[in-house]
Design a protein around this motif. Structure first.
Motif, PDB file in Angstrom:
ATOM      1  N   GLN A 240       0.847  -1.219  -0.284  1.00  0.00           N
ATOM      2  CA  GLN A 240       0.052   0.033  -0.004  1.00  0.00           C
ATOM      3  C   GLN A 240       0.966   1.187   0.104  1.00  0.00           C
ATOM      4  N   ARG A 241       1.005   1.692  -1.179  1.00  0.00           N
ATOM      5  CA  ARG A 241       2.046   2.853  -1.263  1.00  0.00           C
ATOM      6  C   ARG A 241       0.932   4.235  -0.995  1.00  0.00           C
ATOM      7  N   PRO A 242       1.823   5.393  -0.799  1.00  0.00           N
ATOM      8  CA  PRO A 242       0.907   6.651  -0.890  1.00  0.00           C
ATOM      9  C   PRO A 242       0.394   6.903  -2.206  1.00  0.00           C
ATOM     10  N   ASN A 243      -0.383   7.677  -2.573  1.00  0.00           N
ATOM     11  CA  ASN A 243      -0.832   8.123  -3.711  1.00  0.00           C
ATOM     12  C   ASN A 243       0.039   8.856  -4.830  1.00  0.00           C
ATOM     13  N   ARG A 244       0.577   8.158  -5.611  1.00  0.00           N
ATOM     14  CA  ARG A 244       1.837   8.813  -6.405  1.00  0.00           C
ATOM     15  C   ARG A 244       1.260   8.974  -8.010  1.00  0.00           C
ATOM     16  N   ALA A 245      -0.148   8.908  -8.109  1.00  0.00           N
ATOM     17  CA  ALA A 245      -0.854   8.801  -9.427  1.00  0.00           C
ATOM     18  C   ALA A 245      -0.513  10.119  -9.873  1.00  0.00           C
ATOM     19  N   PRO A 246      -0.522  11.573  -9.337  1.00  0.00           N
ATOM     20  CA  PRO A 246      -0.410  12.535 -10.112  1.00  0.00           C
ATOM     21  C   PRO A 246       1.170  12.516 -10.565  1.00  0.00           C
ATOM     22  N   GLU A 247       2.268  12.308  -9.753  1.00  0.00           N
ATOM     23  CA  GLU A 247       3.582  12.127 -10.282  1.00  0.00           C
ATOM     24  C   GLU A 247       3.766  11.293 -11.313  1.00  0.00           C
ATOM     25  N   ALA A 248       3.239   9.952 -11.254  1.00  0.00           N
ATOM     26  CA  ALA A 248       3.225   9.123 -12.326  1.00  0.00           C
ATOM     27  C   ALA A 248       2.719   9.612 -13.685  1.00  0.00           C
ATOM     28  N   ALA A 249       1.385  10.148 -13.385  1.00  0.00           N
ATOM     29  CA  ALA A 249       0.752  10.922 -14.894  1.00  0.00           C
ATOM     30  C   ALA A 249       1.982  11.837 -15.485  1.00  0.00           C
ATOM     31  N   GLU A 250       2.290  12.805 -14.765  1.00  0.00           N
ATOM     32  CA  GLU A 250       3.330  13.708 -15.231  1.00  0.00           C
ATOM     33  C   GLU A 250       4.725  13.097 -15.828  1.00  0.00           C
ATOM     34  N   ALA A 251       5.042  11.930 -15.178  1.00  0.00           N
ATOM     35  CA  ALA A 251       6.384  11.486 -15.308  1.00  0.00           C
ATOM     36  C   ALA A 251       5.978  10.670 -16.848  1.00  0.00           C
ATOM     37  N   HIS A 252       4.857  10.151 -16.910  1.00  0.00           N
ATOM     38  CA  HIS A 252       4.529   9.396 -18.277  1.00  0.00           C
ATOM     39  C   HIS A 252       4.270  10.524 -19.171  1.00  0.00           C
ATOM     40  N   ALA A 253       3.592  11.587 -19.125  1.00  0.00           N
ATOM     41  CA  ALA A 253       3.614  12.552 -20.102  1.00  0.00           C
ATOM     42  C   ALA A 253       4.773  12.901 -20.562  1.00  0.00           C
ATOM     43  N   ARG A 254       5.762  13.119 -19.601  1.00  0.00           N
ATOM     44  CA  ARG A 254       7.206  13.451 -20.326  1.00  0.00           C
ATOM     45  C   ARG A 254       8.069  12.434 -20.727  1.00  0.00           C
ATOM     46  N   GLY A 255       7.440  11.205 -20.926  1.00  0.00           N
ATOM     47  CA  GLY A 255       8.330  10.136 -21.272  1.00  0.00           C
ATOM     48  C   GLY A 255       9.265   9.384 -20.442  1.00  0.00           C
ATOM     49  N   ALA A 256       9.164   9.754 -19.068  1.00  0.00           N
ATOM     50  CA  ALA A 256      10.156   9.125 -18.171  1.00  0.00           C
ATOM     51  C   ALA A 256       9.898   8.019 -17.754  1.00  0.00           C
ATOM     52  N   ILE A 257       8.580   7.517 -17.548  1.00  0.00           N
ATOM     53  CA  ILE A 257       8.390   6.005 -17.165  1.00  0.00           C
ATOM     54  C   ILE A 257       7.441   5.303 -18.416  1.00  0.00           C
ATOM     55  N   SER A 258       7.452   4.139 -18.402  1.00  0.00           N
ATOM     56  CA  SER A 258       6.729   3.252 -19.302  1.00  0.00           C
ATOM     57  C   SER A 258       5.458   3.291 -19.144  1.00  0.00           C
ATOM     58  N   ASP A 259       4.619   2.902 -20.080  1.00  0.00           N
ATOM     59  CA  ASP A 259       3.188   2.456 -19.925  1.00  0.00           C
ATOM     60  C   ASP A 259       2.911   1.352 -18.848  1.00  0.00           C
ATOM     61  N   ALA A 260       3.777   0.494 -18.436  1.00  0.00           N
ATOM     62  CA  ALA A 260       3.572  -0.643 -17.539  1.00  0.00           C
ATOM     63  C   ALA A 260       4.019   0.095 -16.302  1.00  0.00           C
ATOM     64  N   ALA A 261       4.898   0.846 -16.260  1.00  0.00           N
ATOM     65  CA  ALA A 261       5.199   1.622 -14.959  1.00  0.00           C
ATOM     66  C   ALA A 261       4.089   2.590 -14.521  1.00  0.00           C
ATOM     67  N   TYR A 262       3.372   3.190 -15.610  1.00  0.00           N
ATOM     68  CA  TYR A 262       2.395   4.045 -15.124  1.00  0.00           C
ATOM     69  C   TYR A 262       0.920   3.278 -14.590  1.00  0.00           C
ATOM     70  N   LEU A 263       0.807   2.011 -15.324  1.00  0.00           N
ATOM     71  CA  LEU A 263      -0.375   1.248 -14.913  1.00  0.00           C
ATOM     72  C   LEU A 263       0.033   0.666 -13.595  1.00  0.00           C
ATOM     73  N   ARG A 264       1.044   0.275 -13.351  1.00  0.00           N
ATOM     74  CA  ARG A 264       1.237  -0.158 -12.046  1.00  0.00           C
ATOM     75  C   ARG A 264       1.421   0.817 -10.873  1.00  0.00           C
TER      76      ARG A 264
END
Length: 621
Positions: free
Chosen positions: A398-422
């Motif tokens: 159970q991690r803290p909500n990192r969805a906003p950071e993940a969305a920004e990193a995914h939009a910048r191409g810093a993380i993959s689709d699989a990491a964003y979904l995870r």
């Protein structure tokens, strides 16, 4: 032939050629059955007794067992340098043939009946490793159905029959359901937590918790005895005058009340409170009369034992010792006052890393070395030592909500689709396929880019009317041919009204329809004006403060590439009020775009002339 029977066959160049035979994938061999199976130590039996009678112990052990049951087993290739977990088979790409993938996954799919059965298998293995310190995984062909069956058995459920190489297994179906199996015809894997001094012996946290557990048992027994004693009456009250107890009703049955009235009264009061704990006999004392005055002779005797004031601290201390000694986070039993929903995930992650994952590693190591690799070798997998059965605990953490950071990193191409979904809590199976991605992209183009809309709609299979499609195509392409140097509508000097087309004098009308079209054009220009102001500097916005928003384009020159974004959603109400009139929609949009690019002010007559020139006579009437 079922795959699990392959390991019974001879290897290439079998016995006749001097080769070895894969007799079984079990860790227990024929000569080990009598010396290993059925050997139970005294502390193991005591551990089961404590598990059934001490609720704190049962809660802690089940915490870990429930955690293991949520882990997922998978087959993966071992990382050569050991810096990361094995890479799952489904993440290997197209490097392997479908047949090899099927052979790699076949033992896992068969184990314990698949993923659902493996969840219960891991739960029972966790309980066994925490109490007796060992467990047995038994796989055999069910005589009734002929299918492979797997059982997780405690040491109490597997015994040696005495005849070499045969075991007796207690089935979970009923108390009398037992089966005798030859070690050559079954898979018998012993999993144990090795003792630190003698590795062949099982170890368990309960070995070092005998005293705290007995202490908890004793304190609980003391509390129960004290509570029961308080229910045996509320004492005796002595009153002056002759001793005259209230005689109970006599009974002629097999158990008559005591002949002595005082004794009988005591027995009757005690039995009444024990039969019914809500009875008044548990609260009202028994009254007796004695010679003398009430002031001198009124006394009360309490027979109940008082609860020790140190009892609760002693019980808390024993519980804390138990929590520290168990293979679970102490706060799982004792709780933590300073833990909230912001820091609770950290406690959970620590418990998974320090308590659950080591146990999963022990289980996966035993399964890989004693079951999977023998099966893979029998199935012809090259280099089976490069593969392993491993665990995935992502559903536990159970991690803290990192969805906003993940969305920004995914939009910048810093993380993959699989990491964003995870990070969002989804799996790769939830990703859209290529066809769905193509359809979504076409819909986006059709709704946001007017120039590419006809081609996108055609690719989506949407057929536009011939006339409407021709007008729309001309309308959306026209702005591409317009520039400020060569506007489609001649821009007059700033202080002179633009000349209307010749047809405008014939169609100019102040009817309701024309008023609505005039409002649609003004709203679109206002939308574009707000967009231009939002991207202008503060000083520039101050200079344009007196300019109506639908005339900002006369002072700020927009880029043609920004027109689609400026007018996004500008015609929503207009299109809803005039459904199906695609030619009219395209003509109004073309008119607005030309005004924006030429810097010409909007006028109703100019709009009417443009609509007439576009062939929208009804629109201008």
């Amino acid at each position: 032939m079922a795959w699990w029977k392959l390991h019974k066959r001879d290897k290439p160049g079998g016995p006749a050629a001097g080769g070895a035979v894969l007799a079984s994938a079990a860790i227990i061999t024929r000569d080990q059955v009598r010396s290993v199976v059925g050997r139970r130590q005294e502390w193991q039996a005591q551990g089961w007794d404590f598990y059934r009678t001490v609720p704190e112990l049962k809660s802690g052990i089940r915490w870990a067992a429930n955690g293991l049951s949520r882990a997922r087993l998978y087959v993966g290739r071992i990382d050569p340098d050991g810096s990361s977990a094995p890479v799952p088979v489904d993440a290997q790409g197209g490097d392997m043939s479908p047949a090899m993938v099927a052979n790699l996954l076949a033992p896992l799919e068969d184990l314990a009946g698949g993923q659902l059965g493996q969840s219960e298998m891991l739960r029972r293995l966790s309980v066994h490793l925490d109490i007796p310190g060992e467990s047995y995984l038994v796989g055999f062909d069910d005589p009734a159905s002929g299918e492979r069956r797997w059982l997780v058995c405690s040491p109490s459920e597997v015994t040696s029959t005495g005849s070499g190489g045969t075991i007796r297994v207690q089935l979970p179906d009923s108390q009398s359901a037992r089966i005798e199996l030859s070690i050559d015809d079954c898979t018998l894997i012993r999993l144990w937590r090795p003792d630190d001094e003698y590795g062949y012996l099982p170890d368990s946290p309960l070995q070092g918790l005998q005293d705290p557990l007995r202490e908890l048992q004793g304190l609980t027994a003391h509390v129960l005895a004290t509570v029961d004693s308080r229910l045996k009456g509320a004492g005796i009250g002595l009153m002056s005058d002759d001793v005259t107890p209230a005689s109970p009703q006599q009974s002629d049955g097999p158990n008559p009340i005591h002949s002595d009235p005082v004794t009988a009264s005591l027995i009757d009061a005690a039995s009444a409170s024990l039969k019914n704990r809500d009875s008044a006999a548990a609260l009202v004392p028994l009254l007796l009369r004695v010679p003398g005055s009430v002031e001198d002779k009124f006394k009360w005797f309490d027979f109940a034992a008082q609860l020790d004031e140190h009892l609760l601290p002693l019980r808390e201390s024993a519980t804390k010792r138990l929590a520290i000694g168990l293979d679970t986070p102490p706060e799982a039993l004792t709780g933590m006052a300073d833990v909230n929903h912001w820091t609770g995930w950290l406690v959970s992650d620590t418990g998974i890393t320090m308590h659950i994952e080591p146990k999963l590693g022990l289980i996966c190591d035993a399964l890989t070395t004693q079951y999977f690799r023998a099966a893979w070798e029998a199935l012809g997998i090259p280099d089976p030592e490069n593969w392993a059965c491993w665990y995935d605990t992502s559903d536990l953490k159970q991690r803290p909500n990192r969805a906003p950071e993940a969305a920004e990193a995914h939009a910048r191409g810093a993380i993959s689709d699989a990491a964003y979904l995870r990070e969002l809590g989804f799996s790769s199976e939830d990703m859209p396929d290529e066809e769905e991605q193509r359809r979504r992209l076409l819909i986006q183009l059709a709704t946001t880019n007017a120039q590419l809309a006809p081609a996108a709609l055609e690719a989506l299979g949407v057929q536009l009317p011939d006339v409407g499609q021709a007008i729309a195509t001309d309308a959306v392409r026209a702005p591409v041919e317009i520039s400020r140097a060569e506007p489609a509508i001649e821009a007059p000097p700033r202080n002179e009204p633009p000349a209307l087309p010749i047809a405008a004098s014939a169609v100019l009308d102040d009817g309701w329809r024309m008023a609505c079209l005039d409002l649609a054009a003004r709203r679109a220009l206002a939308r574009a004006g707000n967009w231009l102001l939002s991207r202008s500097g503060r000083s520039r916005r101050g200079e344009l403060g007196h300019v109506p928003v639908h005339e900002v384009h006369m002072h700020v020159s927009p880029d043609q590439a920004d027109l689609a974004q400026m007018l996004d959603g500008a015609y929503r109400d207009f299109h809803a009020a005039t459904p199906g009139e695609t030619d009219l929609h395209a003509a109004v949009d073309l008119y607005v775009r030309r005004l924006l690019l030429t810097g010409i002010a909007h006028e109703r007559g100019l709009l009417a002339g443009h609509l007439a020139a576009a062939g929208c006579d009804r629109a201008a009437a």
